[in-house]
Scaffold this motif. Structure first.
Motif, PDB file in Angstrom:
ATOM      1  N   LEU A  27       0.817  -1.215   0.000  1.00  0.00           N
ATOM      2  CA  LEU A  27       0.000   0.000   0.000  1.00  0.00           C
ATOM      3  C   LEU A  27       0.854   1.271   0.000  1.00  0.00           C
ATOM      4  O   LEU A  27       0.645   2.149  -0.847  1.00  0.00           O
ATOM      5  CB  LEU A  27      -0.967  -0.014   1.185  1.00  0.00           C
ATOM      6  CG  LEU A  27      -2.046   1.059   1.197  1.00  0.00           C
ATOM      7  CD1 LEU A  27      -2.888   0.986  -0.080  1.00  0.00           C
ATOM      8  CD2 LEU A  27      -2.943   0.915   2.416  1.00  0.00           C
ATOM      9  N   PRO A  28       1.832   1.406   0.918  1.00  0.00           N
ATOM     10  CA  PRO A  28       2.649   2.625   0.855  1.00  0.00           C
ATOM     11  C   PRO A  28       3.483   2.732  -0.414  1.00  0.00           C
ATOM     12  O   PRO A  28       3.690   3.836  -0.929  1.00  0.00           O
ATOM     13  CB  PRO A  28       3.544   2.519   2.105  1.00  0.00           C
ATOM     14  CG  PRO A  28       3.487   1.103   2.526  1.00  0.00           C
ATOM     15  CD  PRO A  28       2.161   0.596   2.114  1.00  0.00           C
ATOM     16  N   ILE A  29       3.963   1.606  -0.932  1.00  0.00           N
ATOM     17  CA  ILE A  29       4.759   1.652  -2.163  1.00  0.00           C
ATOM     18  C   ILE A  29       3.913   2.124  -3.333  1.00  0.00           C
ATOM     19  O   ILE A  29       4.297   3.024  -4.087  1.00  0.00           O
ATOM     20  CB  ILE A  29       5.355   0.263  -2.478  1.00  0.00           C
ATOM     21  CG1 ILE A  29       6.515  -0.062  -1.543  1.00  0.00           C
ATOM     22  CG2 ILE A  29       5.813   0.191  -3.938  1.00  0.00           C
ATOM     23  CD1 ILE A  29       7.770   0.712  -1.823  1.00  0.00           C
ATOM     24  N   LEU A  30       2.737   1.521  -3.509  1.00  0.00           N
ATOM     25  CA  LEU A  30       1.907   1.859  -4.666  1.00  0.00           C
ATOM     26  C   LEU A  30       1.338   3.274  -4.577  1.00  0.00           C
ATOM     27  O   LEU A  30       1.216   3.958  -5.594  1.00  0.00           O
ATOM     28  CB  LEU A  30       0.775   0.838  -4.836  1.00  0.00           C
ATOM     29  CG  LEU A  30       0.690   0.263  -6.260  1.00  0.00           C
ATOM     30  CD1 LEU A  30       1.936  -0.556  -6.545  1.00  0.00           C
ATOM     31  CD2 LEU A  30      -0.535  -0.578  -6.469  1.00  0.00           C
ATOM     32  N   THR A  31       0.978   3.711  -3.384  1.00  0.00           N
ATOM     33  CA  THR A  31       0.487   5.088  -3.248  1.00  0.00           C
ATOM     34  C   THR A  31       1.617   6.091  -3.458  1.00  0.00           C
ATOM     35  O   THR A  31       1.377   7.232  -3.864  1.00  0.00           O
ATOM     36  CB  THR A  31      -0.169   5.313  -1.880  1.00  0.00           C
ATOM     37  OG1 THR A  31       0.725   4.894  -0.841  1.00  0.00           O
ATOM     38  CG2 THR A  31      -1.467   4.547  -1.761  1.00  0.00           C
ATOM     39  N   SER A  32       2.862   5.665  -3.204  1.00  0.00           N
ATOM     40  CA  SER A  32       4.002   6.553  -3.441  1.00  0.00           C
ATOM     41  C   SER A  32       4.240   6.760  -4.932  1.00  0.00           C
ATOM     42  O   SER A  32       4.566   7.860  -5.372  1.00  0.00           O
ATOM     43  CB  SER A  32       5.268   5.983  -2.793  1.00  0.00           C
ATOM     44  OG  SER A  32       5.172   5.977  -1.390  1.00  0.00           O
ATOM     45  N   VAL A  33       4.080   5.688  -5.719  1.00  0.00           N
ATOM     46  CA  VAL A  33       4.378   5.794  -7.149  1.00  0.00           C
ATOM     47  C   VAL A  33       3.147   6.076  -8.013  1.00  0.00           C
ATOM     48  O   VAL A  33       3.277   6.576  -9.125  1.00  0.00           O
ATOM     49  CB  VAL A  33       5.072   4.512  -7.662  1.00  0.00           C
ATOM     50  CG1 VAL A  33       6.388   4.292  -6.946  1.00  0.00           C
ATOM     51  CG2 VAL A  33       4.178   3.297  -7.521  1.00  0.00           C
ATOM     52  N   MET A  34       1.935   5.778  -7.487  1.00  0.00           N
ATOM     53  CA  MET A  34       0.723   5.958  -8.280  1.00  0.00           C
ATOM     54  C   MET A  34      -0.278   6.922  -7.656  1.00  0.00           C
ATOM     55  O   MET A  34      -1.280   7.269  -8.285  1.00  0.00           O
ATOM     56  CB  MET A  34       0.028   4.604  -8.483  1.00  0.00           C
ATOM     57  CG  MET A  34       0.828   3.597  -9.299  1.00  0.00           C
ATOM     58  SD  MET A  34      -0.018   1.984  -9.434  1.00  0.00           S
ATOM     59  CE  MET A  34      -1.518   2.454 -10.301  1.00  0.00           C
ATOM     60  N   GLY A  35      -0.050   7.341  -6.436  1.00  0.00           N
ATOM     61  CA  GLY A  35      -1.003   8.203  -5.757  1.00  0.00           C
ATOM     62  C   GLY A  35      -2.197   7.406  -5.248  1.00  0.00           C
ATOM     63  O   GLY A  35      -2.120   6.190  -5.048  1.00  0.00           O
ATOM     64  N   ALA A  36      -3.341   8.091  -5.075  1.00  0.00           N
ATOM     65  CA  ALA A  36      -4.542   7.442  -4.540  1.00  0.00           C
ATOM     66  C   ALA A  36      -5.042   6.316  -5.432  1.00  0.00           C
ATOM     67  O   ALA A  36      -5.733   5.404  -4.965  1.00  0.00           O
ATOM     68  CB  ALA A  36      -5.645   8.485  -4.350  1.00  0.00           C
ATOM     69  N   ALA A  37      -4.678   6.351  -6.714  1.00  0.00           N
ATOM     70  CA  ALA A  37      -5.121   5.311  -7.651  1.00  0.00           C
ATOM     71  C   ALA A  37      -4.531   3.943  -7.317  1.00  0.00           C
ATOM     72  O   ALA A  37      -5.007   2.922  -7.819  1.00  0.00           O
ATOM     73  CB  ALA A  37      -4.725   5.690  -9.075  1.00  0.00           C
ATOM     74  N   GLY A  38      -3.521   3.914  -6.454  1.00  0.00           N
ATOM     75  CA  GLY A  38      -2.893   2.650  -6.111  1.00  0.00           C
ATOM     76  C   GLY A  38      -3.629   1.852  -5.054  1.00  0.00           C
ATOM     77  O   GLY A  38      -3.307   0.685  -4.826  1.00  0.00           O
ATOM     78  N   ILE A  39      -4.629   2.455  -4.406  1.00  0.00           N
ATOM     79  CA  ILE A  39      -5.325   1.779  -3.313  1.00  0.00           C
ATOM     80  C   ILE A  39      -6.154   0.600  -3.815  1.00  0.00           C
ATOM     81  O   ILE A  39      -6.113  -0.497  -3.256  1.00  0.00           O
ATOM     82  CB  ILE A  39      -6.218   2.776  -2.540  1.00  0.00           C
ATOM     83  CG1 ILE A  39      -5.352   3.864  -1.893  1.00  0.00           C
ATOM     84  CG2 ILE A  39      -7.036   2.047  -1.478  1.00  0.00           C
ATOM     85  CD1 ILE A  39      -6.151   4.951  -1.198  1.00  0.00           C
ATOM     86  N   VAL A  40      -6.929   0.810  -4.876  1.00  0.00           N
ATOM     87  CA  VAL A  40      -7.808  -0.249  -5.379  1.00  0.00           C
ATOM     88  C   VAL A  40      -7.029  -1.466  -5.879  1.00  0.00           C
ATOM     89  O   VAL A  40      -7.380  -2.605  -5.530  1.00  0.00           O
ATOM     90  CB  VAL A  40      -8.744   0.291  -6.487  1.00  0.00           C
ATOM     91  CG1 VAL A  40      -9.534  -0.854  -7.124  1.00  0.00           C
ATOM     92  CG2 VAL A  40      -9.713   1.323  -5.898  1.00  0.00           C
TER      93      VAL A  40
END
Length: 316
Positions: A115-128
């Motif tokens: 979760l922290p990695i994907l939100t770091s590189v993709m923003g809020a779109a990484g949550i789903v």
């Protein structure tokens, strides 16, 4: 102040792990009796988090994640079956422990690191995407592990395995909150029904405790054991941090998945080993030391492999 996404994601993971480890070592918390904290994670916090994340996604968002579900599911299952077979064939590991090791290696640390990695590189779109892959593992490999463990536990208590005991083991595995919650969340999303805002807020509040408490419990469990660096741990680290993302690459190219989904699937496959195996081992009183050593080694080595994966997939 550093803004490196790898450091920002992994430093908190190690901090909470060490916090739990220290709490156990200095006996602030009894590290031999963690069933209550384990139940908090596996029966309440994690199911609430999975349900809230999947149910809150729109129908179109969930359908768009279909290819990601397919790639992640195949990656986890192939690695799971391969490790289980190798552990049983070459190491003589029991069926229950082999399944827990396979779960540890096949199911990456999505809640704590993904979760922290994907939100770091993709923003809020990484949550789903993280929620979908979490649900994938919770629906596929987690029940598979629970079925193996439950079947062996039933056999140990009731003698020869009968068809009735097999059905009882499957029922127990599939009715675990950690399995039911994401399945129901996906069904709710696909039915295009919106989760009530109040219900989402309530679930999110307890769900937010998942990553921190799970990592703390992992450190607590590890504090009661010694780190074992043997060939199994080295092989498990290579399988988790190197073979899993390469397997995802092969599946992505074989199925001709679109570039955006492919990048996400490969990055999530490059995450270190997850803590489900440790928590299940504690719950069933099985070998948590080996799974714990695998998680520690994989997480440490992932500092290198995750940096490479992000640099290749998401160049700045």
């Amino acid at each position: 102040m550093t803004s490196n996404p790898i450091v920002m994601a992994l430093a908190p993971v190690f901090f909470v792990l060490l916090l739990g480890f220290a709490a156990g070592r200095i006996r602030v918390i009894d590290n031999h009796h963690v069933e209550g904290l384990n139940a908090l994670v596996m029966d309440f916090a994690l199911p609430a988090s999975l349900f809230a994340a999947t149910a809150a996604a729109s129908r179109s968002q969930t359908i768009e994640q279909g290819p990601l579900f397919l790639v992640s599911g195949l990656t986890m299952l192939v690695l799971y079956v391969a490790w289980y077979w190798c552990a049983r064939t070459f190491a003589g590991v029991t069926k229950s422990d082999a399944s827990l090791q396979a779960l540890t290696i096949g199911f990456p640390n999505l809640a704590g690191v993904g979760l922290p990695i994907l939100t770091s590189v993709m923003g809020a779109a990484g949550i789903v995407p993280v929620a979908v892959v979490l649900a994938t593992g919770s629906i596929l490999v987690s029940p598979l592990t629970l079925i193996v463990v439950e079947m062996n536990a039933s056999k140990a208590h009731g003698g020869e395995m009968s068809a009735r005991l097999v059905l009882v083991a499957i029922r127990r595995a599939l009715t675990k909150p950690v399995v039911l919650a994401p399945a129901l969340g996906i069904l709710l999303s696909l039915s295009d029904l919106n989760l009530d805002a109040l219900a989402h807020a309530c679930l999110e509040l307890i769900g937010n405790a998942t990553a921190g408490v799970a990592l703390f419990v992992t450190g607590l469990v590890l504090s009661a054991q010694s780190f074992r660096l043997d060939w199994k741990v080295v092989a498990a680290t290579a399988a988790s941090d190197i073979i899993r993302p390469l397997l995802a690459v092969a599946i992505v190219y074989g199925l001709r998945i679109g570039p955006d989904t492919a990048k996400t699937a490969i990055l999530l496959a490059a995450l270190p080993s997850g803590f489900f195996g440790i928590l299940f081992a504690v719950n069933y009183r099985l070998d948590s030391a080996t799974a714990g050593s695998m998680v520690i080694a994989s997480t440490a080595f992932s500092i290198v492999t995750m940096a490479i994966a992000i640099a290749v997939l998401f160049p700045s």
